[in-house]
Design a protein around this motif. Structure first.
Motif, mmCIF file in Angstrom:
data_model
loop_
_atom_site.group_PDB
_atom_site.id
_atom_site.type_symbol
_atom_site.label_atom_id
_atom_site.label_comp_id
_atom_site.label_asym_id
_atom_site.label_seq_id
_atom_site.Cartn_x
_atom_site.Cartn_y
_atom_site.Cartn_z
ATOM 1 N N VAL A 86 -48.481 115.392 -6.395
ATOM 2 C CA VAL A 86 -47.488 114.450 -6.921
ATOM 3 C C VAL A 86 -46.165 114.606 -6.177
ATOM 4 C CG1 VAL A 86 -45.997 114.040 -8.930
ATOM 5 C CG2 VAL A 86 -48.463 114.104 -9.221
ATOM 6 N N SER A 87 -45.779 115.834 -5.904
ATOM 7 C CA SER A 87 -44.513 116.101 -5.224
ATOM 8 C C SER A 87 -44.462 115.512 -3.819
ATOM 9 C CB SER A 87 -44.262 117.610 -5.153
ATOM 10 O OG SER A 87 -44.136 118.129 -6.447
ATOM 11 N N GLY A 88 -45.606 115.236 -3.243
ATOM 12 C CA GLY A 88 -45.670 114.704 -1.890
ATOM 13 C C GLY A 88 -45.592 113.191 -1.781
ATOM 14 N N PHE A 89 -45.525 112.497 -2.917
ATOM 15 C CA PHE A 89 -45.498 111.034 -2.891
ATOM 16 C C PHE A 89 -44.150 110.515 -3.379
ATOM 17 C CE2 PHE A 89 -50.152 111.675 -3.323
ATOM 18 C CZ PHE A 89 -50.563 110.952 -2.204
ATOM 19 N N ASP A 90 -43.376 109.886 -2.489
ATOM 20 C CA ASP A 90 -42.074 109.330 -2.859
ATOM 21 C C ASP A 90 -42.188 108.170 -3.842
ATOM 22 O OD1 ASP A 90 -40.786 111.175 -1.253
ATOM 23 O OD2 ASP A 90 -40.591 109.804 0.445
ATOM 24 N N ASP A 91 -43.344 107.506 -3.866
ATOM 25 C CA ASP A 91 -43.523 106.376 -4.779
ATOM 26 C C ASP A 91 -43.592 106.820 -6.236
ATOM 27 O OD1 ASP A 91 -43.538 104.147 -3.008
ATOM 28 O OD2 ASP A 91 -45.531 104.743 -2.336
#
Length: 151
Positions: A86-91
């Motif tokens: 989750v932390s890797g997705f800016d969306d």
């Protein structure tokens, strides 16, 4: 923390762009006292940063979605893997571990359903360990978040 500290916190949450002089006048303190108090609140970890509030509609983000996620397993490794992804997705604007039916609730902003579909396919569908996903869309914001209550 006294009433002046609480007033400073409330005022900064409403508008952190005010000058120290304006803030001091607003809370009824001298500029030097106000400045010292802000530095003390920062040092104590009560103020963790400053940012600008952006208007999502003017950015073209007219769709707000809340996505409930249920994992296949609530093991430590499954949760850590999910949270790291989750932390890797800016969306994904926000992710909250919750109690109740869902394990997590995510907040997503998109221009429209077409962009949400892209985010769903390229981001949400790639999250590890998901057994169920349920999306709800905000029709209208009734009360916008303005900050935490300061007492």
């Amino acid at each position: 923390m006294d009433h002046i500290d609480r007033s400073i916190l409330k005022a900064l949450q409403l508008d952190s762009s005010r000058s120290i002089a304006e803030l001091a006048e607003f809370v009824g303190a001298s500029s030097s006292s106000c400045h010292r108090r802000i530095k003390s609140l920062e040092a104590a970890g009560l103020i963790v940063g400053y940012s600008a509030l952006l208007d999502p509609h003017r950015l073209g983000l007219k769709l707000q979605a809340f996505v409930e996620i249920t994992l296949e397993s609530q093991s430590r490794s499954a949760m850590e893997s999910f949270e790291e992804a989750v932390s890797g997705f800016d969306d994904i604007l926000e992710c909250h571990l919750t109690s109740g039916n869902a394990d997590y609730i995510l907040r997503i902003a998109a221009q429209d359903l077409e962009q949400f579909d892209r985010i769903h396919r390229e981001c949400l569908a790639r999250l590890p360990g998901v057994s169920a996903m349920r999306s709800s869309f905000a029709i209208r914001t009734i009360k916008q978040w303005k900050g935490y209550p300061t007492g």
